[in-house]
Design a protein around this motif. Structure first.
Motif, PDB file in Angstrom:
ATOM      1  N   TYR A 495     -23.401 -36.172  14.542  1.00 36.56           N
ATOM      2  CA  TYR A 495     -22.138 -36.417  13.579  1.00 36.56           C
ATOM      3  C   TYR A 495     -20.778 -35.841  14.226  1.00 36.56           C
ATOM      4  CZ  TYR A 495     -19.621 -36.883   9.240  1.00 36.56           C
ATOM      5  OH  TYR A 495     -18.574 -36.867   8.091  1.00 36.56           O
ATOM      6  N   ILE A 496     -19.802 -36.940  14.283  1.00 35.49           N
ATOM      7  CA  ILE A 496     -18.531 -36.573  14.721  1.00 35.49           C
ATOM      8  C   ILE A 496     -17.555 -36.726  13.452  1.00 35.49           C
ATOM      9  CG2 ILE A 496     -16.477 -37.044  16.469  1.00 35.49           C
ATOM     10  CD1 ILE A 496     -18.747 -38.125  18.302  1.00 35.49           C
ATOM     11  N   ILE A 497     -16.736 -35.626  13.233  1.00 33.93           N
ATOM     12  CA  ILE A 497     -15.837 -35.651  12.167  1.00 33.93           C
ATOM     13  C   ILE A 497     -14.372 -35.674  12.898  1.00 33.93           C
ATOM     14  CG2 ILE A 497     -14.611 -34.572  10.075  1.00 33.93           C
ATOM     15  CD1 ILE A 497     -17.570 -33.625   9.489  1.00 33.93           C
ATOM     16  N   PHE A 498     -13.614 -36.824  12.569  1.00 31.20           N
ATOM     17  CA  PHE A 498     -12.224 -36.864  13.100  1.00 31.20           C
ATOM     18  C   PHE A 498     -11.188 -36.126  12.186  1.00 31.20           C
ATOM     19  CE2 PHE A 498      -8.104 -38.868  13.615  1.00 31.20           C
ATOM     20  CZ  PHE A 498      -7.808 -38.592  14.706  1.00 31.20           C
ATOM     21  N   ASP A 499     -10.497 -35.079  12.496  1.00 31.11           N
ATOM     22  CA  ASP A 499      -9.393 -34.718  11.578  1.00 31.11           C
ATOM     23  C   ASP A 499      -8.282 -34.204  12.462  1.00 31.11           C
ATOM     24  OD1 ASP A 499      -7.597 -33.738   9.669  1.00 31.11           O
ATOM     25  OD2 ASP A 499      -9.518 -33.065   8.309  1.00 31.11           O
ATOM     26  N   LYS A 500      -6.986 -34.524  12.063  1.00 36.46           N
ATOM     27  CA  LYS A 500      -6.086 -34.064  12.925  1.00 36.46           C
ATOM     28  C   LYS A 500      -5.760 -32.657  12.633  1.00 36.46           C
ATOM     29  CE  LYS A 500      -2.971 -37.498  12.752  1.00 36.46           C
ATOM     30  NZ  LYS A 500      -1.598 -38.104  12.962  1.00 36.46           N
ATOM     31  N   SER A 501      -6.083 -32.317  11.150  1.00 33.56           N
ATOM     32  CA  SER A 501      -5.913 -30.983  10.869  1.00 33.56           C
ATOM     33  C   SER A 501      -7.012 -30.187  10.887  1.00 33.56           C
ATOM     34  CB  SER A 501      -5.337 -30.828   9.369  1.00 33.56           C
ATOM     35  OG  SER A 501      -6.234 -31.585   8.592  1.00 33.56           O
ATOM     36  N   ASP A 502      -7.188 -29.102  10.375  1.00 29.99           N
ATOM     37  CA  ASP A 502      -8.372 -28.314  10.131  1.00 29.99           C
ATOM     38  C   ASP A 502      -8.978 -28.175   8.699  1.00 29.99           C
ATOM     39  OD1 ASP A 502      -8.412 -27.204  12.895  1.00 29.99           O
ATOM     40  OD2 ASP A 502      -6.933 -25.664  12.214  1.00 29.99           O
TER      41      ASP A 502
END
Length: 537
Positions: A495-502
């Motif tokens: 499972y990959i979670i994309f998020d430019k922030s933390d």
């Protein structure tokens, strides 16, 4: 930059306070495009003013503001509601009011943050900053006063609508009873019920599959009857109408009159309204014969019209058990999402249990099976989309909701969709399928208009169905996704979670650190492609 809402009062006050200024631009911010009268009003203001009043969408400025966290918004909303109700005991009436203020408060919290951010971003000289700081603070107070009135009016409007819903339907059923024999519903003679909000005729998304999970739930807990919230409330009203007396009906109407009077004269309208709602429901239900120790399993999302009823039943000693097929990514002490009028909460996931605990739910949290996963296991192996294309790396992307006041804005969704297109067009051995959230998909429309030659496929918007995930190599989502977590655990998929922030990473560490799923957090196209292409070596 100085922002104001679409408000005649704010525009006029700003005009007066800046009469000696010229060649400055002030932004009138809208969520929904203003009507013709307001547009003409702004044109008139611009004709007489030495400054420029420009109407702009909130999305334009939200796109460049990355400081939104849903959990922070929830915390601010909790504080506001504590003050609104003076930290009093939360009753069914308060739950009802809180739920009606949900989106209003959320938008208000985020608007304040955006307005603050852009004001202090402006490079004023020392004298101008001092003067415009005064204007900014003054307009903030005006905006707060408008918000207080709007919330007061929303409480009135929603409660009047709620009271009239009962009074009107009780009256209609009473008229029907004159011409035909009254038949009492026997649903309240059962020992257990499941209540839900799903429909096989839903036009937004297909919901047939979710009934498989509900039926498994009912079988395990030996539930006697399954019914949706609308039918539950309607049948309850039918029972009320068969026993109600004229004096009781007049008292119900009297509560409506008292509500309107309180709106005009009360200094604590929210608190007094919640007590009126509780009294109204008590008067409706006090003579109803309901089986002792009735156990009601209510499945999220819960119909707000039923919330005060559940509180009444809980106080009478009935067992109200809350369950959800979805997980969350924030906790909240307010509203009825996790800390509602429930005797207990059923949890099938460590993260969901943590959310309920942090929402300060005081009742027991009971472990249960994940019936959504069990329903999907029964049809495991039936999905064949792209099954035979073994040379391809198959990625399924979970579409999620977005909005300008949420962590994931429309602009960020557009960026993510563009990133998916780059992956799709940049690698010949990648197949991307997007799991639609609704039949009308934002991703599908955006990609079709911006990148008409894209090869990205879309699976049907079937609520709770995970068969699409079974034969994929990776699961990808923008931010934390409930369906992605459950599918990753069920089929043991990365499972990959994309998020430019933390935000997502921090939320996961707080809520899902004990989860069996260990996601990979990424913040760019390159980091996604490195993981995906690395798996093929």
């Amino acid at each position: 930059m100085l922002f104001i809402n679409i408000s005649y009062l704010q525009v006029i006050l700003l005009l007066i306070l800046t009469t000696h200024k010229k060649n400055m631009t002030f932004y009138v911010i809208y969520e929904k495009y203003p009507n013709y009268i307001f547009l003409k009003f702004i044109s008139l203001i611009n004709f007489f003013s030495l400054n420029n009043y420009k109407i702009s969408s909130i999305n334009k400025f939200r796109n460049n503001f990355l400081g939104i966290k849903d959990q922070d918004s929830m915390d601010e909303m909790n504080k506001y509601l504590d003050n609104l109700f003076n930290n009093s005991l939360r009753t069914g009436g308060q739950f009802f009011i809180e739920n009606n203020l949900y989106s209003i408060l959320w938008q208000s919290v985020v608007i304040d943050k955006i307005f603050n951010y852009y004001f202090f971003l402006e490079n004023f000289d020392k004298e101008e900053f001092k003067y415009f700081s005064f204007i900014f603070k003054f307009l903030c107070k005006v905006r707060l006063c408008e918000k207080i009135f709007f919330i007061r009016f929303t409480i009135l409007k929603s409660t009047v609508k709620y009271f009239l819903f009962f009074i009107k339907n009780i009256f209609i059923e009473k008229i029907k009873n004159i011409y035909s024999e009254s038949k009492m519903s026997n649903y309240f003679n059962f020992s257990s019920l499941i209540l839900h909000s799903f429909s096989k005729k839903n036009k937004v998304q297909e919901q047939d599959f979710i009934f498989n999970a509900i039926n498994l739930f009912a079988k395990d807990y030996r539930v006697e009857k399954i019914i949706n919230y609308t039918n539950f409330v309607n049948l309850l009203i039918k029972n009320i109408s068969s026993k109600i007396r004229l004096i009781t009906a007049l008292k119900l109407i009297n509560y409506l009159i008292i509500l309107i009077i309180k709106f005009i004269i009360s200094f604590n309208f929210a608190r007094e309204t919640k007590h009126l709602i509780d009294k109204f429901i008590y008067l409706c239900l006090k003579n109803q014969k309901i089986k002792k120790q009735l156990r009601i399993f209510i499945i999220d999302p819960v119909d707000n019209n039923a919330i005060p009823i559940f509180y009444f039943l809980k106080e009478k000693g009935n067992n109200i058990c809350f369950s959800s097929f979805s997980l969350g990514h924030y906790y909240t002490q307010a509203f009825s999402e996790y800390n509602g009028p429930y005797s207990c909460v059923l949890s099938s996931n460590e993260g969901f249990e943590e959310i309920v605990k942090r929402s300060l739910f005081k009742g027991p949290i009971e472990n249960s099976k994940c019936y959504l996963s069990l329903a999907n296991l029964k049809i495991k192996g039936t999905s064949n989309l792209l099954d035979n294309e073994d040379s391809f790396i198959k990625i399924i992307v979970v579409e999620r909701g977005d909005n300008w006041y949420r962590e994931v804005s429309v602009f960020e969704s557009m960026f993510f969709a563009s990133l998916l297109y780059q992956l799709d067009s940049g690698y010949e051995n990648i197949n991307i399928i997007i799991k639609k959230k609704k039949n009308v998909s934002y991703f599908e429309n955006y990609l079709a208009s911006k990148f008409p030659n894209n090869k990205i496929q879309f699976s049907d918007a079937i609520r709770g169905y995970m068969g699409d995930f079974e034969n994929k190599d990776f699961i990808l989502s923008h931010g934390i996704s409930s369906l992605a977590i459950k599918s990753s655990e069920l089929f043991n998929k990365p499972y990959i979670i994309f998020d430019k922030s933390d935000n997502s990473k921090n939320t996961w560490e707080i809520l899902y650190s004990k989860s069996k799923v260990k996601p990979i957090f990424v913040n760019s196209k390159n980091s996604i492609s490195n993981i995906i292409m690395g798996s093929s070596r």
